[in-house]
Design a protein around this motif. Structure first.
Motif, PDB file in Angstrom:
ATOM      1  N   GLY A 219       0.797  -1.224   0.000  1.00 52.56           N
ATOM      2  CA  GLY A 219       0.000   0.000   0.000  1.00 52.56           C
ATOM      3  C   GLY A 219       0.824   1.266   0.000  1.00 52.56           C
ATOM      4  N   GLY A 220       2.150   1.137  -0.131  1.00 50.29           N
ATOM      5  CA  GLY A 220       3.014   2.310  -0.144  1.00 50.29           C
ATOM      6  C   GLY A 220       3.862   2.390   1.112  1.00 50.29           C
ATOM      7  N   PRO A 221       4.721   3.400   1.206  1.00 47.63           N
ATOM      8  CA  PRO A 221       5.650   3.513   2.339  1.00 47.63           C
ATOM      9  C   PRO A 221       4.984   3.513   3.705  1.00 47.63           C
ATOM     10  N   HIS A 222       3.744   3.999   3.788  1.00 49.48           N
ATOM     11  CA  HIS A 222       3.036   4.034   5.069  1.00 49.48           C
ATOM     12  C   HIS A 222       1.924   2.985   5.146  1.00 49.48           C
ATOM     13  N   GLY A 223       1.758   2.218   4.090  1.00 53.27           N
ATOM     14  CA  GLY A 223       0.697   1.222   4.058  1.00 53.27           C
ATOM     15  C   GLY A 223      -0.628   1.778   3.574  1.00 53.27           C
ATOM     16  N   HIS A 224      -0.948   3.022   3.960  1.00 55.29           N
ATOM     17  CA  HIS A 224      -2.240   3.585   3.567  1.00 55.29           C
ATOM     18  C   HIS A 224      -2.131   4.576   2.414  1.00 55.29           C
ATOM     19  N   ASP A 225      -0.999   4.655   1.735  1.00 51.13           N
ATOM     20  CA  ASP A 225      -0.829   5.604   0.638  1.00 51.13           C
ATOM     21  C   ASP A 225      -1.795   5.304  -0.509  1.00 51.13           C
ATOM     22  N   GLY A 251      -1.793   0.287  10.667  1.00 49.71           N
ATOM     23  CA  GLY A 251      -0.923   0.001  11.798  1.00 49.71           C
ATOM     24  C   GLY A 251      -1.159   1.009  12.911  1.00 49.71           C
ATOM     25  N   ILE A 252      -1.597   0.525  14.068  1.00 56.30           N
ATOM     26  CA  ILE A 252      -1.874   1.413  15.202  1.00 56.30           C
ATOM     27  C   ILE A 252      -0.556   1.684  15.935  1.00 56.30           C
ATOM     28  N   VAL A 253      -0.240   2.960  16.120  1.00 55.01           N
ATOM     29  CA  VAL A 253       1.039   3.376  16.706  1.00 55.01           C
ATOM     30  C   VAL A 253       0.781   4.161  17.989  1.00 55.01           C
ATOM     31  N   ASP A 254       1.256   3.616  19.122  1.00 51.65           N
ATOM     32  CA  ASP A 254       1.068   4.283  20.418  1.00 51.65           C
ATOM     33  C   ASP A 254      -0.403   4.654  20.652  1.00 51.65           C
ATOM     34  N   GLY A 255      -1.294   3.750  20.229  1.00 53.76           N
ATOM     35  CA  GLY A 255      -2.712   3.974  20.447  1.00 53.76           C
ATOM     36  C   GLY A 255      -3.388   4.870  19.427  1.00 53.76           C
ATOM     37  N   HIS A 256      -2.638   5.392  18.486  1.00 53.08           N
ATOM     38  CA  HIS A 256      -3.195   6.296  17.479  1.00 53.08           C
ATOM     39  C   HIS A 256      -3.305   5.584  16.132  1.00 53.08           C
ATOM     40  N   ASP A 257      -4.321   5.959  15.367  1.00 53.93           N
ATOM     41  CA  ASP A 257      -4.561   5.398  14.045  1.00 53.93           C
ATOM     42  C   ASP A 257      -4.189   6.433  12.987  1.00 53.93           C
ATOM     43  N   PRO A 258      -3.020   6.314  12.359  1.00 56.09           N
ATOM     44  CA  PRO A 258      -2.607   7.322  11.380  1.00 56.09           C
ATOM     45  C   PRO A 258      -3.480   7.343  10.129  1.00 56.09           C
ATOM     46  N   PHE A 259      -4.080   6.202   9.780  1.00 56.69           N
ATOM     47  CA  PHE A 259      -4.956   6.177   8.610  1.00 56.69           C
ATOM     48  C   PHE A 259      -6.227   6.974   8.886  1.00 56.69           C
ATOM     49  N   LEU A 260      -6.805   6.799  10.063  1.00 53.82           N
ATOM     50  CA  LEU A 260      -8.004   7.555  10.425  1.00 53.82           C
ATOM     51  C   LEU A 260      -7.720   9.052  10.400  1.00 53.82           C
ATOM     52  N   GLU A 261      -6.570   9.450  10.945  1.00 51.35           N
ATOM     53  CA  GLU A 261      -6.215  10.866  10.948  1.00 51.35           C
ATOM     54  C   GLU A 261      -6.071  11.405   9.532  1.00 51.35           C
ATOM     55  N   ALA A 292       9.274  -3.510   9.020  1.00 48.58           N
ATOM     56  CA  ALA A 292       8.257  -2.624   8.457  1.00 48.58           C
ATOM     57  C   ALA A 292       7.236  -2.193   9.492  1.00 48.58           C
ATOM     58  N   TYR A 293       6.988  -3.050  10.502  1.00 50.58           N
ATOM     59  CA  TYR A 293       5.990  -2.734  11.522  1.00 50.58           C
ATOM     60  C   TYR A 293       6.587  -2.718  12.923  1.00 50.58           C
ATOM     61  N   ALA A 294       7.875  -2.467  13.011  1.00 51.79           N
ATOM     62  CA  ALA A 294       8.530  -2.398  14.321  1.00 51.79           C
ATOM     63  C   ALA A 294       8.011  -1.234  15.156  1.00 51.79           C
ATOM     64  N   HIS A 295       7.358  -0.267  14.497  1.00 53.41           N
ATOM     65  CA  HIS A 295       6.852   0.918  15.191  1.00 53.41           C
ATOM     66  C   HIS A 295       5.415   0.744  15.669  1.00 53.41           C
ATOM     67  N   ALA A 296       4.744  -0.338  15.246  1.00 56.36           N
ATOM     68  CA  ALA A 296       3.304  -0.467  15.478  1.00 56.36           C
ATOM     69  C   ALA A 296       2.996  -1.344  16.686  1.00 56.36           C
ATOM     70  N   ASP A 297       1.866  -1.029  17.350  1.00 50.74           N
ATOM     71  CA  ASP A 297       1.370  -1.857  18.447  1.00 50.74           C
ATOM     72  C   ASP A 297       0.595  -3.057  17.910  1.00 50.74           C
ATOM     73  N   ARG A 298      -0.144  -2.824  16.820  1.00 50.76           N
ATOM     74  CA  ARG A 298      -0.997  -3.848  16.233  1.00 50.76           C
ATOM     75  C   ARG A 298      -1.388  -3.400  14.829  1.00 50.76           C
ATOM     76  N   ILE A 299      -1.950  -4.318  14.054  1.00 51.66           N
ATOM     77  CA  ILE A 299      -2.504  -4.003  12.744  1.00 51.66           C
ATOM     78  C   ILE A 299      -3.998  -4.304  12.803  1.00 51.66           C
TER      79      ILE A 299
END
Length: 311
Positions: A219-225, A251-261, A292-299
């Motif tokens: 899906g691109g460098p961030h997955g949601h591109d 990928g949820i990061v520190d409780g935040h959803d970057p795709f939703l934002e 690729a997902y070392a920064h994420a809490d979950r997918i």
């Protein structure tokens, strides 16, 4: 249909007449099951066309092997053969798609996310007050979404678009198997190859950060591109009262959803109303072990529904 489409259709019909059924699992589950003792070689039809196991003479009927050869989906290595396609069952139909493992760049995937996405598309059709006259499945893959819509919107024009020729071939075959002449596979980069507005736009685009860059997955460098690119293209092509159903992952990061934002930012000022919900909070956990997902809490898996108001 092309010359090689016809024998592939006949193969699918032969499997259906034989009562073949198979629910395709995630790649990780597929690998686990195939590693079990006794599962190295195929012993029957489901082993060949579901579990993608190699087989030898006598496992399949000779006329079935002949159809595979005519369709160009039979690989041979001495006395060992392998099908380059799988057949999955869903919604009363059989769908042909790429064999496991889906490592080739033009692989056409079908699996649990397909089932989820198609169910979301079915729900959108059934929830509409107005009939669907024109719909499009963006990045259609096997065409499963387009076919499900066409079955529930008789007489509608349903366009199945993809940039992958292998996907368009499978979509043609699957539409023929399902008896849905309203489905029209078409080569298109997003919506650039089709004209006009749509009452319904559905999509299950690649949404993973894939270091291998496989088209069906990346899906691109961030997955949601890519999902965001589809969102932008779709919101400008919705008819009055038109709906977009976008099935994706994040990928949820520190409780935040970057795709939703990002979705909230992209939809500001577009004049559409939208909802966004998680449909599975924790999938593809094995990906968390990689860089690729070392920064994420979950997918998580999500469904975005956006509607343009009538008038």
């Amino acid at each position: 249909m092309t010359i090689t489409d016809a024998p592939l259709v006949r193969l699918g019909r032969m499997l259906g007449a034989d009562g073949y059924l198979f629910t395709t699992t995630t790649p990780a589950t597929h690998e686990r099951v195939n590693r079990r003792p006794g599962n190295k070689q195929a012993r029957g039809i489901r082993d060949v066309f579901g579990w993608s196991r190699p087989f030898g003479p006598g496992v399949l009927p000779e006329d079935m092997v002949a159809l595979m050869d005519a369709a160009g989906v039979l690989e041979t290595d001495g006395d060992v053969w392998r099908s380059t396609v799988r057949f999955s069952s869903f919604d009363g139909e059989l769908f042909v798609h790429s064999a496991h493992p889906t490592t080739d760049p033009d692989s056409v995937f079908f699996g649990p996310d397909t089932y989820r996405m198609v169910n979301a598309a079915i729900g959108a059709v059934e929830a509409r007050d107005r009939p669907v006259r024109r719909a499009v499945d963006v990045g259609c893959g096997t065409g499963a979404g387009a076919i499900a819509v066409a079955k529930r919107a008789p007489g509608a024009e349903v366009v199945a678009v993809d940039i992958n020729p292998a996907a368009l071939r499978f979509a043609r075959v699957n539409a023929e198997l399902a008896g849905t002449p309203g489905v029209r596979p078409c080569h298109s980069d997003l919506l650039s190859g089709v004209d006009g507005d749509f009452d319904l736009i559905i999509s299950n685009p690649p949404f993973m950060i894939d270091p291998a860059g496989r088209a069906y997955r990346d899906g691109g460098p961030h997955g949601h591109d890519l999902p965001l690119a589809i969102l932008d293209a779709a919101t400008g092509r919705l008819s009055a009262d038109g709906t977009l159903v976008l099935f994706s992952g994040t990928g949820i990061v520190d409780g935040h959803d970057p795709f939703l934002e990002a979705v909230a930012d992209h939809l500001t000022g577009t004049g559409v109303t939208w909802t966004y919900r998680e449909v599975d909070p924790d999938v593809y956990g094995e990906e968390l072990d990689g860089p690729a997902y070392a920064h994420a809490d979950r997918i998580a898996l999500v469904v975005l529904t956006a509607t343009r108001a009538h008038g």
